[in-house]
Design a protein around this motif. Structure first.
Motif, mmCIF file in Angstrom:
data_model
loop_
_atom_site.group_PDB
_atom_site.id
_atom_site.type_symbol
_atom_site.label_atom_id
_atom_site.label_comp_id
_atom_site.label_asym_id
_atom_site.label_seq_id
_atom_site.Cartn_x
_atom_site.Cartn_y
_atom_site.Cartn_z
ATOM 1 N N SER A 103 31.296 -51.371 55.784
ATOM 2 C CA SER A 103 31.268 -52.340 56.871
ATOM 3 C C SER A 103 31.018 -53.719 56.275
ATOM 4 O O SER A 103 30.330 -53.859 55.271
ATOM 5 N N GLU A 104 31.568 -54.716 56.925
ATOM 6 C CA GLU A 104 31.419 -56.090 56.444
ATOM 7 C C GLU A 104 29.945 -56.495 56.384
ATOM 8 O O GLU A 104 29.493 -57.123 55.422
ATOM 9 N N ALA A 105 29.185 -56.109 57.404
ATOM 10 C CA ALA A 105 27.761 -56.478 57.454
ATOM 11 C C ALA A 105 26.985 -55.828 56.309
ATOM 12 O O ALA A 105 26.160 -56.475 55.657
ATOM 13 N N ARG A 106 27.228 -54.532 56.061
ATOM 14 C CA ARG A 106 26.503 -53.861 54.978
ATOM 15 C C ARG A 106 26.904 -54.425 53.618
ATOM 16 O O ARG A 106 26.063 -54.557 52.728
ATOM 17 N N LEU A 107 28.166 -54.774 53.457
ATOM 18 C CA LEU A 107 28.588 -55.418 52.207
ATOM 19 C C LEU A 107 27.881 -56.755 52.027
ATOM 20 O O LEU A 107 27.452 -57.108 50.931
ATOM 21 N N LYS A 108 27.741 -57.491 53.116
ATOM 22 C CA LYS A 108 27.051 -58.784 53.063
ATOM 23 C C LYS A 108 25.591 -58.597 52.657
ATOM 24 O O LYS A 108 25.080 -59.326 51.808
ATOM 25 N N VAL A 109 24.933 -57.605 53.238
ATOM 26 C CA VAL A 109 23.532 -57.312 52.898
ATOM 27 C C VAL A 109 23.425 -56.910 51.434
ATOM 28 O O VAL A 109 22.572 -57.415 50.700
ATOM 29 N N LEU A 110 24.297 -56.023 51.001
ATOM 30 C CA LEU A 110 24.245 -55.536 49.630
ATOM 31 C C LEU A 110 24.493 -56.654 48.627
ATOM 32 O O LEU A 110 23.773 -56.794 47.633
ATOM 33 N N ARG A 111 25.465 -57.485 48.878
ATOM 34 C CA ARG A 111 25.737 -58.613 47.973
ATOM 35 C C ARG A 111 24.577 -59.597 47.953
ATOM 36 O O ARG A 111 24.259 -60.173 46.919
ATOM 37 N N THR A 112 23.923 -59.770 49.077
ATOM 38 C CA THR A 112 22.748 -60.642 49.140
ATOM 39 C C THR A 112 21.629 -60.076 48.264
ATOM 40 O O THR A 112 20.977 -60.821 47.529
ATOM 41 N N LEU A 113 21.440 -58.773 48.331
ATOM 42 C CA LEU A 113 20.406 -58.141 47.510
ATOM 43 C C LEU A 113 20.777 -58.162 46.025
ATOM 44 O O LEU A 113 19.912 -58.345 45.170
ATOM 45 N N ILE A 114 22.034 -57.999 45.725
ATOM 46 C CA ILE A 114 22.488 -58.071 44.335
ATOM 47 C C ILE A 114 22.243 -59.471 43.793
ATOM 48 O O ILE A 114 21.739 -59.648 42.688
ATOM 49 N N ARG A 115 22.557 -60.458 44.596
ATOM 50 C CA ARG A 115 22.344 -61.855 44.184
ATOM 51 C C ARG A 115 20.857 -62.135 43.939
ATOM 52 O O ARG A 115 20.493 -62.872 43.024
ATOM 53 N N ALA A 116 19.982 -61.518 44.735
ATOM 54 C CA ALA A 116 18.538 -61.736 44.609
ATOM 55 C C ALA A 116 17.982 -61.124 43.326
ATOM 56 O O ALA A 116 16.927 -61.533 42.858
ATOM 57 N N GLY A 117 18.662 -60.142 42.787
ATOM 58 C CA GLY A 117 18.212 -59.517 41.548
ATOM 59 C C GLY A 117 17.107 -58.496 41.769
ATOM 60 O O GLY A 117 16.893 -58.006 42.880
ATOM 61 N N HIS A 118 16.381 -58.215 40.692
ATOM 62 C CA HIS A 118 15.388 -57.143 40.703
ATOM 63 C C HIS A 118 14.163 -57.458 41.556
ATOM 64 O O HIS A 118 13.441 -56.543 41.946
ATOM 65 N N ALA A 119 13.911 -58.712 41.860
ATOM 66 C CA ALA A 119 12.762 -59.073 42.697
ATOM 67 C C ALA A 119 12.946 -58.589 44.129
ATOM 68 O O ALA A 119 11.982 -58.274 44.817
ATOM 69 N N GLY A 120 14.188 -58.525 44.586
ATOM 70 C CA GLY A 120 14.465 -58.076 45.942
ATOM 71 C C GLY A 120 14.116 -59.117 46.991
ATOM 72 O O GLY A 120 13.725 -60.241 46.666
ATOM 73 N N LEU A 121 14.272 -58.715 48.244
ATOM 74 C CA LEU A 121 14.034 -59.606 49.378
ATOM 75 C C LEU A 121 13.375 -58.841 50.514
ATOM 76 O O LEU A 121 13.603 -57.646 50.685
#
Length: 103
Positions: free
Chosen positions: A15-33
């Protein structure tokens, strides 16, 4: 990686929304959000975001860790790398086979 796990992982990203969430978390790195930080960055409503995070977590694509009153969400990089490896594992095998037969 087993076919069933791969299918579950790819379905979770379906889903577009889940991809958006996942890419946001990937961008944040190991610290997470936190959930609030993900919401701020994606604009996804809290109740919908919770649903998507649960789906991604169920597919082992996101880890969730309780920290006080907040939940830190992190992309599971090893699982994402395994999915990429699974889908690309046989890349160009037919071309290589054909080249060997032609040569």
């Amino acid at each position: 990686m087993q076919w069933e796990m791969a299918a579950q992982g790819f379905a979770a990203m379906g889903s577009e929304a889940r991809l958006k969430v996942l890419r946001t978390l990937i961008r944040a790195g190991h610290a997470g959000l936190t959930v609030g930080e993900i919401q701020d960055r994606t604009g996804i409503a809290p109740s919908t975001l919770a649903h998507h995070l649960k789906f991604l977590s169920g597919a082992d694509l996101v880890d969730q860790e309780k920290s006080g009153r907040q939940v830190i969400n992190r992309a599971r990089f090893t699982q994402l790398e395994a999915l990429a490896g699974f889908i690309l594992n046989e890349c160009c095998q037919d071309e290589d086979k054909k080249a060997a037969n032609d040569g």
